[in-house]
Scaffold this motif. Structure first.
Motif, PDB file in Angstrom:
ATOM      1  N   ASN A  23      -5.455  11.129  -5.513  1.00  0.00           N
ATOM      2  CA  ASN A  23      -4.779  11.194  -4.706  1.00  0.00           C
ATOM      3  C   ASN A  23      -3.531  12.055  -4.446  1.00  0.00           C
ATOM      4  OD1 ASN A  23      -4.598  10.155  -1.476  1.00  0.00           O
ATOM      5  ND2 ASN A  23      -3.096   8.825  -2.382  1.00  0.00           N
ATOM      6  N   THR A  43      -9.965  13.945  -5.227  1.00  0.00           N
ATOM      7  CA  THR A  43      -9.365  13.522  -3.864  1.00  0.00           C
ATOM      8  C   THR A  43     -10.887  13.623  -3.225  1.00  0.00           C
ATOM      9  OG1 THR A  43      -8.521  14.532  -1.911  1.00  0.00           O
ATOM     10  CG2 THR A  43      -9.184  15.750  -3.605  1.00  0.00           C
ATOM     11  N   TRP A  44     -10.394  12.863  -2.223  1.00  0.00           N
ATOM     12  CA  TRP A  44     -11.318  12.413  -1.184  1.00  0.00           C
ATOM     13  C   TRP A  44     -11.014  13.422  -0.238  1.00  0.00           C
ATOM     14  CZ3 TRP A  44      -9.222   8.813  -4.010  1.00  0.00           C
ATOM     15  CH2 TRP A  44      -7.763   8.131  -3.148  1.00  0.00           C
ATOM     16  N   ASN A  45     -10.438  13.794   0.202  1.00  0.00           N
ATOM     17  CA  ASN A  45      -9.800  14.807   1.159  1.00  0.00           C
ATOM     18  C   ASN A  45      -9.833  16.470   0.796  1.00  0.00           C
ATOM     19  OD1 ASN A  45      -7.661  16.832   2.445  1.00  0.00           O
ATOM     20  ND2 ASN A  45      -6.816  14.876   3.281  1.00  0.00           N
ATOM     21  N   PRO A  78      -2.918   4.971  -1.640  1.00  0.00           N
ATOM     22  CA  PRO A  78      -3.452   5.283  -0.251  1.00  0.00           C
ATOM     23  C   PRO A  78      -2.420   4.257   0.297  1.00  0.00           C
ATOM     24  CG  PRO A  78      -4.788   3.698  -1.782  1.00  0.00           C
ATOM     25  CD  PRO A  78      -3.800   4.453  -2.265  1.00  0.00           C
ATOM     26  N   VAL A 173     -11.480   4.170   6.064  1.00  0.00           N
ATOM     27  CA  VAL A 173     -12.463   4.431   7.156  1.00  0.00           C
ATOM     28  C   VAL A 173     -11.462   3.782   8.248  1.00  0.00           C
ATOM     29  CG1 VAL A 173     -14.523   5.248   8.392  1.00  0.00           C
ATOM     30  CG2 VAL A 173     -14.207   4.949   5.938  1.00  0.00           C
ATOM     31  N   ASP A 225     -15.805  15.239   9.135  1.00  0.00           N
ATOM     32  CA  ASP A 225     -14.649  14.707   9.199  1.00  0.00           C
ATOM     33  C   ASP A 225     -14.263  15.435   7.625  1.00  0.00           C
ATOM     34  OD1 ASP A 225     -13.717  11.028  10.386  1.00  0.00           O
ATOM     35  OD2 ASP A 225     -12.753  12.538   8.903  1.00  0.00           O
ATOM     36  N   ASP A 227     -12.807  13.535   5.529  1.00  0.00           N
ATOM     37  CA  ASP A 227     -12.998  12.009   4.609  1.00  0.00           C
ATOM     38  C   ASP A 227     -14.273  12.153   4.282  1.00  0.00           C
ATOM     39  OD1 ASP A 227     -12.648  10.036   3.256  1.00  0.00           O
ATOM     40  OD2 ASP A 227     -11.812   9.137   4.815  1.00  0.00           O
ATOM     41  N   GLN A 274      -2.309  11.967   8.841  1.00  0.00           N
ATOM     42  CA  GLN A 274      -2.677  12.773   7.613  1.00  0.00           C
ATOM     43  C   GLN A 274      -2.487  11.480   6.583  1.00  0.00           C
ATOM     44  OE1 GLN A 274      -4.758  15.070   6.350  1.00  0.00           O
ATOM     45  NE2 GLN A 274      -5.573  16.142   7.789  1.00  0.00           N
TER      46      GLN A 274
END
Length: 341
Positions: A23, A43-45, A78, A173, A225, A227, A274
């Motif tokens: 992250n 990362t998951w973005n 996060p 989420v 999405d 994410d 964000q």
């Protein structure tokens, strides 16, 4: 340079070997680390993934840890407490006793609260506190056995005219443990959405996608999405409700510009956060450019906070915008492209 990255650079003597950055801020941190450090990123973005790819950094996008081994991990705090628990657990499963996990975050982002979440995994101490940021070090006391991803999800029922849906929402989420008000206001109107190719933009845990699929087995849903945890949640929601996987296409996107063309409808409870920051660019861009992705007579259905001036933006770009509902602080907005005669 992000102040959190500056803290890491100041404490670089604690870093060694293969270091996983989790992250991480989108800046030049990796290039400022000691040349002997082998850095990789998780990362998951999807926006951040593309940024790091462009930097030619070694980066992994997804809900699971990257497969490459690492000796240390730096986790940037996060927004979600549940997500941090998941990240800590995941990282510690791949480390051995005596290895280090570092936690970095802004004070206004709750880093002091987050530091307490280190304690189940080992002893923690503060290394740095400056520029409104802190860096903590935790020494792993014992390896942890990994839990299944499904075990981290929260499940809750949503009542619809087509029967009950069970929603599966992974850590971090949007609206993880209950139906949010905006989607609840929008749901009664989904039966009016034209059938066919439908994009659920900002799909979250998949409430809208699942209901649209349940309404008509011939609907093809593009769940979109930024994410990876949202996309995985939507897939789990479909599986939990025995909805056909052939109806669903999961797509990681940066914005509406990544949507398919010639859609029959776009339906959205658009995101405007964000991390801990508010950002209306994505939803404003949806209002401005959605029509390019719709076929002749295609529809835009959108729910938004009452105070946002989206009706005017939609009207400028579609020629008209109808407010279908105005309740509980939310508006359901509708527009369509002109049918070719």
């Amino acid at each position: 340079m992000d102040p959190r990255s500056e803290v890491v650079i100041r404490q670089h003597e604690y870093l060694s070997g293969r270091v996983l950055l989790v992250n991480a801020p989108t800046d030049e941190l990796v290039s400022h680390l000691d040349p002997e450090i082998t850095a990789s990123l998780w990362t998951w973005n999807f926006n951040e993934f593309q940024y790091f790819q462009a930097q030619q950094s070694k980066v992994h996008f997804g809900v699971n840890l990257p497969e490459n081994d690492f000796d240390q991990a730096i986790i940037f705090v996060p927004k979600s407490k549940e997500l941090l628990n998941y990240l800590l657990h995941s990282v510690v499963t791949r480390l051995k006793a005596g290895d280090s996990v570092f936690l970095v975050g802004e004070k206004k982002g709750g880093v002091e609260r987050a530091a307490k979440q280190l304690l189940p995994f080992g002893q923690a101490s503060k290394l740095d506190s400056a520029r409104h940021c802190q860096m903590w070090q935790m020494t792993v006391k014992a390896t942890v056995t990994a839990k299944k991803l499904e075990d981290w999800a929260q499940y809750y029922p949503v009542q619809t005219p087509q029967g009950e849906l069970t929603i599966c929402a992974l850590p971090g989420v949007f609206s993880q443990n209950r139906l949010d008000i905006g989607t609840a206001v929008l749901l009664p109107f989904l039966s009016q959405v034209t059938s066919g190719k439908i994009a659920d933009f900002g799909c979250g845990a998949g409430v809208i996608s699942a209901y649209l699929a349940k309404l008509n087995p011939k609907n093809r849903i593009f769940a979109m999405d930024v994410d990876a945890f949202a996309l995985a949640s939507t897939k789990m929601t479909f599986e939990k409700n025995n909805l056909s996987p052939e109806q669903l296409e999961i797509t990681a996107v940066t914005g509406i510009e990544d949507a398919p063309l010639f859609l029959h409808a776009i339906v959205s409870n658009p995101p405007f956060h964000q991390g801990i920051h508010t950002d209306y660019n994505v939803s404003e861009n949806l209002c401005k450019t959605a029509r390019r992705h719709l076929k002749s007579g295609g529809e835009l259905w959108m729910v938004s906070n009452r105070f946002l001036n989206y009706p005017a933006l939609i009207e400028q770009n579609f020629g008209q915008c109808t407010t279908k509902a105005d309740q509980q602080g939310f508006k359901v907005l509708f527009a369509h492209t002109q049918k070719k005669s």
